[in-house]
Design a protein around this motif. Structure first.
Motif, PDB file in Angstrom:
ATOM      1  N   VAL A 246       0.839  -1.209   0.000  1.00  0.00           N
ATOM      2  CA  VAL A 246       0.000   0.000   0.000  1.00  0.00           C
ATOM      3  C   VAL A 246       0.875   1.260   0.000  1.00  0.00           C
ATOM      4  O   VAL A 246       0.620   2.205  -0.735  1.00  0.00           O
ATOM      5  CB  VAL A 246      -0.958   0.000   1.218  1.00  0.00           C
ATOM      6  CG1 VAL A 246      -1.687   1.329   1.340  1.00  0.00           C
ATOM      7  CG2 VAL A 246      -1.950  -1.139   1.108  1.00  0.00           C
ATOM      8  N   ILE A 247       1.940   1.250   0.819  1.00  0.00           N
ATOM      9  CA  ILE A 247       2.786   2.438   0.957  1.00  0.00           C
ATOM     10  C   ILE A 247       3.705   2.638  -0.252  1.00  0.00           C
ATOM     11  O   ILE A 247       3.802   3.725  -0.793  1.00  0.00           O
ATOM     12  CB  ILE A 247       3.687   2.340   2.222  1.00  0.00           C
ATOM     13  CG1 ILE A 247       2.849   2.340   3.495  1.00  0.00           C
ATOM     14  CG2 ILE A 247       4.702   3.477   2.263  1.00  0.00           C
ATOM     15  CD1 ILE A 247       3.663   2.099   4.763  1.00  0.00           C
ATOM     16  N   HIS A 248       4.411   1.574  -0.614  1.00  0.00           N
ATOM     17  CA  HIS A 248       5.537   1.739  -1.542  1.00  0.00           C
ATOM     18  C   HIS A 248       5.263   1.338  -2.989  1.00  0.00           C
ATOM     19  O   HIS A 248       5.950   1.811  -3.894  1.00  0.00           O
ATOM     20  CB  HIS A 248       6.744   0.921  -1.054  1.00  0.00           C
ATOM     21  CG  HIS A 248       7.286   1.365   0.258  1.00  0.00           C
ATOM     22  ND1 HIS A 248       7.996   2.540   0.397  1.00  0.00           N
ATOM     23  CD2 HIS A 248       7.229   0.821   1.496  1.00  0.00           C
ATOM     24  CE1 HIS A 248       8.358   2.677   1.668  1.00  0.00           C
ATOM     25  NE2 HIS A 248       7.894   1.650   2.355  1.00  0.00           N
ATOM     26  N   SER A 249       4.325   0.423  -3.215  1.00  0.00           N
ATOM     27  CA  SER A 249       4.213  -0.115  -4.580  1.00  0.00           C
ATOM     28  C   SER A 249       3.197   0.644  -5.422  1.00  0.00           C
ATOM     29  O   SER A 249       2.436   1.476  -4.926  1.00  0.00           O
ATOM     30  CB  SER A 249       3.834  -1.598  -4.533  1.00  0.00           C
ATOM     31  OG  SER A 249       2.432  -1.735  -4.426  1.00  0.00           O
ATOM     32  N   LYS A 250       3.176   0.296  -6.692  1.00  0.00           N
ATOM     33  CA  LYS A 250       2.150   0.823  -7.595  1.00  0.00           C
ATOM     34  C   LYS A 250       0.954  -0.125  -7.619  1.00  0.00           C
ATOM     35  O   LYS A 250       0.107  -0.055  -8.500  1.00  0.00           O
ATOM     36  CB  LYS A 250       2.736   0.938  -9.006  1.00  0.00           C
ATOM     37  CG  LYS A 250       3.863   1.933  -9.135  1.00  0.00           C
ATOM     38  CD  LYS A 250       4.386   1.892 -10.562  1.00  0.00           C
ATOM     39  CE  LYS A 250       5.585   2.792 -10.757  1.00  0.00           C
ATOM     40  NZ  LYS A 250       6.197   2.567 -12.083  1.00  0.00           N
ATOM     41  N   GLY A 251       0.915  -1.035  -6.683  1.00  0.00           N
ATOM     42  CA  GLY A 251      -0.133  -2.048  -6.629  1.00  0.00           C
ATOM     43  C   GLY A 251       0.473  -3.420  -6.834  1.00  0.00           C
ATOM     44  O   GLY A 251       1.574  -3.557  -7.365  1.00  0.00           O
TER      45      GLY A 251
ATOM     46  N   ASP B   5       6.685  11.555   5.147  1.00  0.00           N
ATOM     47  CA  ASP B   5       6.083  11.939   6.432  1.00  0.00           C
ATOM     48  C   ASP B   5       4.596  11.609   6.502  1.00  0.00           C
ATOM     49  O   ASP B   5       4.082  11.278   7.568  1.00  0.00           O
ATOM     50  CB  ASP B   5       6.287  13.444   6.675  1.00  0.00           C
ATOM     51  CG  ASP B   5       7.722  13.752   7.100  1.00  0.00           C
ATOM     52  OD1 ASP B   5       8.454  12.788   7.418  1.00  0.00           O
ATOM     53  OD2 ASP B   5       8.099  14.929   7.095  1.00  0.00           O
ATOM     54  N   SER B   6       3.909  11.686   5.347  1.00  0.00           N
ATOM     55  CA  SER B   6       2.469  11.408   5.343  1.00  0.00           C
ATOM     56  C   SER B   6       2.193   9.984   5.811  1.00  0.00           C
ATOM     57  O   SER B   6       1.131   9.688   6.379  1.00  0.00           O
ATOM     58  CB  SER B   6       1.901  11.626   3.938  1.00  0.00           C
ATOM     59  OG  SER B   6       2.553  10.778   3.010  1.00  0.00           O
TER      60      SER B   6
ATOM     61  N   VAL C 200       2.884   9.725   9.760  1.00  0.00           N
ATOM     62  CA  VAL C 200       1.740  10.254  10.517  1.00  0.00           C
ATOM     63  C   VAL C 200       0.694   9.148  10.722  1.00  0.00           C
ATOM     64  O   VAL C 200      -0.020   9.130  11.721  1.00  0.00           O
ATOM     65  CB  VAL C 200       1.134  11.477   9.776  1.00  0.00           C
ATOM     66  CG1 VAL C 200      -0.184  11.900  10.383  1.00  0.00           C
ATOM     67  CG2 VAL C 200       2.107  12.639   9.805  1.00  0.00           C
ATOM     68  N   MET C 201       0.621   8.211   9.779  1.00  0.00           N
ATOM     69  CA  MET C 201      -0.322   7.088   9.885  1.00  0.00           C
ATOM     70  C   MET C 201       0.181   6.018  10.860  1.00  0.00           C
ATOM     71  O   MET C 201      -0.519   5.062  11.163  1.00  0.00           O
ATOM     72  CB  MET C 201      -0.517   6.415   8.520  1.00  0.00           C
ATOM     73  CG  MET C 201      -0.990   7.311   7.402  1.00  0.00           C
ATOM     74  SD  MET C 201      -2.724   7.737   7.550  1.00  0.00           S
ATOM     75  CE  MET C 201      -3.482   6.120   7.361  1.00  0.00           C
ATOM     76  N   GLY C 202       1.425   6.152  11.328  1.00  0.00           N
ATOM     77  CA  GLY C 202       1.965   5.184  12.283  1.00  0.00           C
ATOM     78  C   GLY C 202       2.851   4.130  11.654  1.00  0.00           C
ATOM     79  O   GLY C 202       3.194   3.135  12.289  1.00  0.00           O
ATOM     80  N   PHE C 203       3.238   4.371  10.375  1.00  0.00           N
ATOM     81  CA  PHE C 203       4.095   3.393   9.692  1.00  0.00           C
ATOM     82  C   PHE C 203       5.334   4.078   9.115  1.00  0.00           C
ATOM     83  O   PHE C 203       5.526   5.265   9.292  1.00  0.00           O
ATOM     84  CB  PHE C 203       3.295   2.678   8.595  1.00  0.00           C
ATOM     85  CG  PHE C 203       2.185   1.847   9.154  1.00  0.00           C
ATOM     86  CD1 PHE C 203       2.440   0.565   9.625  1.00  0.00           C
ATOM     87  CD2 PHE C 203       0.897   2.351   9.256  1.00  0.00           C
ATOM     88  CE1 PHE C 203       1.425  -0.191  10.168  1.00  0.00           C
ATOM     89  CE2 PHE C 203      -0.119   1.598   9.806  1.00  0.00           C
ATOM     90  CZ  PHE C 203       0.138   0.315  10.268  1.00  0.00           C
ATOM     91  N   GLY C 204       6.157   3.305   8.420  1.00  0.00           N
ATOM     92  CA  GLY C 204       7.334   3.882   7.775  1.00  0.00           C
ATOM     93  C   GLY C 204       8.517   4.034   8.709  1.00  0.00           C
ATOM     94  O   GLY C 204       9.307   4.953   8.572  1.00  0.00           O
ATOM     95  N   ALA C 205       8.643   3.130   9.693  1.00  0.00           N
ATOM     96  CA  ALA C 205       9.759   3.199  10.629  1.00  0.00           C
ATOM     97  C   ALA C 205      10.951   2.381  10.135  1.00  0.00           C
ATOM     98  O   ALA C 205      11.985   2.314  10.789  1.00  0.00           O
ATOM     99  CB  ALA C 205       9.328   2.712  11.999  1.00  0.00           C
ATOM    100  N   GLY C 206      10.790   1.736   9.006  1.00  0.00           N
ATOM    101  CA  GLY C 206      11.894   0.932   8.475  1.00  0.00           C
ATOM    102  C   GLY C 206      12.052  -0.405   9.175  1.00  0.00           C
ATOM    103  O   GLY C 206      13.153  -0.943   9.289  1.00  0.00           O
TER     104      GLY C 206
END
Lengths: 146, 113
Positions: free
Chosen positions: A61-66, A105-106, A109-115
């Motif tokens: 959902v975050i990184h791919s084009k689907g 950052d968006s 803010v959702m609580g993800f993307g901490a690596g």
């Protein structure tokens, strides 16, 4: 990546994951968890599978084009294959490192993307393989002994 | 400890799963970063957070979290409550801040996850 002999698996299910959709994110993993619970997978293993599956789904959902997630179940193992249509990972070694993330950052803010996602998948799976080509896509195969 | 004991300690109210007050609780974590929760949390945990989106409930579902506590009086939207009810996850709301709520639980014998 190793070709799976699909006919050896009693159950096969495919889930399409939409890029950027945080409302439906997690539905596929929820369905997978419910299904495997019904099949009698023990709760500790079920938790490992659910965590790894959800991390993979959130990454799509975050990184791919689907992309899509494929669930394969045999009496001895559960396999989750994740295939996306891009954009691919430039440096897999770096992406696997805990704390490294390219999420904006968006997403934080959702609580993800901490690596933590890829390393958490590897930690929860009994076998974890990843292949990626920049400009093409990423393919992950996770195996769980049940 | 049980979820109903947490309600008492945090002066909290049920927003979902009022019938699940007997759920057992062994540890707690306080975080707004679901990535960290997914990487470190163990079983039968209470999850205290100031983050109110659907993925908080999804994260709790994957981890078999015993109870979600929204701090600082935050009221989640109806779809969040609905999803929690569907998956049998109690949701509590307390007026305490994240720091204070965690402190109260720690002082009452609930360890970190």
């Amino acid at each position: 990546m190793e070709e799976l002999r699909v006919n050896e698996y009693n159950l096969k299910d495919i889930y399409t994951i939409e890029a950027g959709n945080f409302v439906t994110a997690g539905e596929a993993s929820s369905n997978i968890k419910t299904l495997l619970k019904r099949l009698g997978v023990n709760s500790s293993k079920l938790r490992n599978i659910a965590i790894a599956s959800y991390e993979a789904e959130i990454n799509l959902v975050i990184h791919s084009k689907g992309g899509q997630m494929e669930l394969l179940v045999s009496p001895n193992e559960v396999i989750i294959k994740i295939d996306d249509i891009g954009p691919g990972i430039e440096n897999i070694e770096l992406a696997m490192k805990e704390g490294y993330s390219t999420a904006p950052d968006s997403i934080r803010v959702m609580g993800f993307g901490a690596g933590m996602g890829l390393s958490n998948m590897r930690n929860n799976a009994d076998d974890f393989k990843i292949e990626s080509k920049l400009g093409e896509g990423t393919h992950i195969c996770m195996k769980f002994n049940i | 400890m049980k979820v109903c004991d947490i309600v008492h300690l945090l002066d909290a109210t049920f927003l979902a799963g009022e019938d699940l007050g007997e759920n057992e609780v062994q540890s707690a974590c306080g975080a707004d970063l679901m990535s960290d929760v997914l990487a470190f949390v163990k079983n039968k945990t209470i999850m205290l957070t100031g983050l109110t989106n659907l993925q908080v409930v999804r994260t709790a579902e994957m981890l078999d979290v015993a109870c979600i506590v929204f701090v600082r009086g935050k009221k989640p939207s109806d779809d969040i409550i609905e999803l929690a009810n569907k998956h049998g996850i109690p949701i509590l709301s307390t007026a305490h801040t994240l720091y204070t709520a965690c402190g109260i639980l720690y002082a009452n014998g609930i360890s970190g996850s």
